[in-house]
Write a protein that holds these residues in place. Structure first.
Motif, PDB file in Angstrom:
ATOM      1  N   ARG A   1      36.881  39.675  -4.265  1.00 44.77           N
ATOM      2  CA  ARG A   1      36.854  40.053  -2.747  1.00 44.77           C
ATOM      3  C   ARG A   1      36.212  39.011  -1.915  1.00 44.77           C
ATOM      4  O   ARG A   1      36.612  38.785  -0.813  1.00 44.77           O
ATOM      5  N   GLU A   2      35.029  38.442  -2.561  1.00 47.96           N
ATOM      6  CA  GLU A   2      34.358  37.671  -1.468  1.00 47.96           C
ATOM      7  C   GLU A   2      34.653  35.931  -1.554  1.00 47.96           C
ATOM      8  O   GLU A   2      34.359  35.412  -0.672  1.00 47.96           O
ATOM      9  N   ALA A   3      35.281  35.655  -2.794  1.00 48.51           N
ATOM     10  CA  ALA A   3      35.420  34.142  -2.838  1.00 48.51           C
ATOM     11  C   ALA A   3      36.948  33.563  -2.773  1.00 48.51           C
ATOM     12  O   ALA A   3      37.928  34.348  -3.030  1.00 48.51           O
ATOM     13  N   ASP A   4      36.806  32.395  -2.532  1.00 56.49           N
ATOM     14  CA  ASP A   4      38.206  31.563  -2.672  1.00 56.49           C
ATOM     15  C   ASP A   4      38.642  30.890  -4.070  1.00 56.49           C
ATOM     16  O   ASP A   4      39.583  30.528  -4.453  1.00 56.49           O
ATOM     17  N   MET A   5      37.431  30.656  -4.803  1.00 55.82           N
ATOM     18  CA  MET A   5      37.322  30.133  -6.203  1.00 55.82           C
ATOM     19  C   MET A   5      36.183  30.625  -6.842  1.00 55.82           C
ATOM     20  O   MET A   5      35.183  30.827  -6.410  1.00 55.82           O
TER      21      MET A   5
END
Lengths: 413, 413
Positions: free
Chosen positions: B246-250
């Motif tokens: 939900r919060e991160a790109d990686m």
């Protein structure tokens, strides 16, 4: 000044560095949290307060034993829990299950790898057998084997990279003495020059030198003070110079286009302190009129005003001084071998650095090297460097680099 | 898994990059002030809104003339003020004093350098003579000669170096679209692991991996989210994985020492999204158990937990992905040739990177190269990298690098 009277860039820089060494110019120490110390430079050696590892550890998953019990049948007496010192006691014929990094229990002196073990029954704490013979110390790292208390683990001047941050924290060190960031004053000038974010009237040009140098110097550890753009008046320069000597550790004048300013700047710099100007004019393109001074132990630079000269001379001469102020040494430039795509004429009496683009998809790439394409701009406009991957040097004594020759490209990253 | 079944590091990275390309994974654009855009990466091509120079300028100090008036005697009709367009009008036989960068007045088409001029009388605005013959356009830079309105001056993906900052500002561009910083979640684990700034009990170890990777990733453009240290429980990993999606790109998992965690991590990663794990196990030391996945277009890494493996695998595999997320390419590593000081054994079926110290003051320096001294540490402790200037590679198929051979050292800077 005739070119052959000029100092070579290497000699000019050596003269500056020798003067800074003689003046023992170096920033004082300041204590900072290790979490914010990344890319700073150590003010003093670091001594380890503890041993590392702090306890005997296994380097593998396996069974802690007395070496003399192997090969043979062993009785499993328990498991070493991670994050605790084990209270097991291993006697001859005993084995304790241990994970990588776990504590070696008292009595054991070696670890048999789990791959070398055969279970003899189905119970968890049953009998096991190994045909391997281990020696005392095998697969064990002793307390203090990596670092002993009192070991000097880092030296003053070291740049704090990722591993230094990790190394300090692994020793329980959370505060560290680094050199204070050098305060660097930037002084632009020119009656036609306006701040980069101002609207321009026809005939005016934007000051891009201050934002470019500010970015570069900040990245390399400086705390930049922007004195803005001075009018071409001697009194304005004298005031700024006096203020810089009070507030800054290093001062950079970026020349304007005025002839009178070029005439009075050396006097203004010499009035800033002793010994004053060390070098004025270097056998260097772009940047022949570059000026270096040390005034009351502080480096002072007069850089030519065009944007390419400013960036290149700051890289070559101001950055090494900035690292020296931090008690450190500038990192090696990143050099890449490449095949020059066309001839480049060079003044024989100057060390000439010219921008090149790098291209991987040319025939020369078959030789495992990219092609370096010289970028020529009549006006020394910054876009000559925007298209450039780096700079190539034609040394003093060379009047032409020929197409097809191998050159080192100093990357601008 | 047997080593010869493992993917080579190059193939493993290519597989990851291909999957990111296929998923068209790239951060959205965000508009930032050029003053804060240093080291960011362009989200779109930049087109120049104006011509550069914006007006005809002199490249030298001299006199603006009609080329047809030279050689000969000229009448000085005035001086071009810096920062203004001149209202002088130069006719045949006229000359206007102009400084470097100054406007070329109407009617003039060339500039005679001041060095080629002789004054014929004592008055300021008197007669001058030149024996030089100048051609139309000589010492003049035309409006738009460097950049024309509408020219594409920078490409999407370009790293904004000093010169790009200067180039943008010189065009009057003060806001620019860069790719948003990728949000990278770091997840440490291990029941024996405590935060680096906490006191430890015997048997515990400090988590230095998170601060090290956080520093490195931030420097290369990431916005790091630290999820702390998970207990060795599957449910904790599943919760963290869901939150990261939900919060991160990686997302980067740093392995703990627990065997059960090693067992359930692949399942947890595969449950994060499609296609899931691409590579698990690489013919690479340090870091054979490294795991790459792409889950719903986002890269996910499982890195081995020891600090050397974490730093080296993050450098080799996570940083290229981080640049790719920013629509860019990782800068070339800085390689330095050196003479290996002693033999290094290497597993023939792995690409083996080992740390070396560089020394300039050894006999090999006579060959113009530093000496590379291999650093061996039994325990993979971070101090093996603290003493290291860089890493040397023994490729797959090589079981020994011999003392005296020339190696490329990949600097860790």
């Amino acid at each position: 000044m005739r070119n052959f009277d000029l100092l070579s860039p290497a000699d000019a820089l050596a003269k500056l560095m020798a003067a800074l060494d003689a003046a023992q110019t170096r920033m004082p120490a300041e204590s900072v949290s290790v979490k914010t110390a990344y890319r700073r430079m150590l003010a003093r050696d670091v001594t380890s307060p503890i041993a590392l590892p702090e306890f005997r550890r296994s380097t593998v998953d396996g069974y802690a034993v007395r070496a003399g019990s192997t090969p043979g049948v062993l009785r499993v007496i328990g498991e070493v829990q991670m994050g605790e010192l084990s209270n097991l006691r291993v006697k001859l014929g005993d084995a304790a299950l241990v994970h990588t990094g776990g504590n070696i229990p008292e009595g054991a002196d070696a670890v048999v790898m789990v791959e070398q073990i055969k279970s003899l029954d189905q119970s968890t704490w049953g009998k096991i057998q190994t045909q391997a013979q281990v020696s005392p110390g095998e697969n064990v790292i002793q307390e203090g084997e990596d670092v002993r208390p009192g070991d000097v683990v880092m030296r003053a001047g070291a740049l704090l990279r990722e591993q230094e941050i990790g190394g300090l924290l692994s020793l329980g060190i959370t505060q560290v003495d680094v050199t204070r960031k050098p305060r660097v004053v930037l002084i632009a000038s020119g009656d036609e020059v306006v701040p980069a974010d101002s609207p321009t009237r026809p005939g005016q040009v934007r000051n891009i030198n201050t934002p470019m140098l500010s970015a570069m110097l900040t990245r390399h550890g400086a705390d930049v003070l922007d004195y803005g753009i001075l009018p071409d008046m001697r009194a304005a320069f004298e005031d700024a110079a006096q203020r810089a000597m009070r507030e800054a550790d290093m001062t950079i004048f970026m020349a304007g286009s005025s002839v009178s300013e070029r005439d009075f700047t050396p006097d203004v710099v010499n009035a800033m302190g002793r010994p004053g100007i060390l070098v004025h004019g270097i056998a260097f393109r772009p940047g022949k009129p570059t000026l270096f001074a040390v005034c009351d132990s502080k480096p002072v630079f007069g850089l030519p005003g065009n944007p390419i000269s400013v960036l290149v001379t700051a890289t070559m001469f101001a950055l090494p001084a900035l690292y020296r102020l931090q008690g450190s040494t500038m990192p090696r430039p990143n050099l890449v071998g490449a095949i020059l795509s066309s001839d480049v004429k060079s003044p024989r009496d100057l060390e000439h650095w010219f921008p090149v683009a790098l291209s991987e998809d040319r025939p020369a790439a078959a030789a495992g090297m990219p092609t370096a394409e010289p970028i020529t701009t009549k006006s020394n406009l910054i876009f000559g460097l925007v298209r450039a991957a780096g700079l190539v040097c034609a040394p003093i004594g060379v009047d032409r680099l020929t197409a097809g020759s191998v050159v080192d490209v100093r990357l601008m990253e």
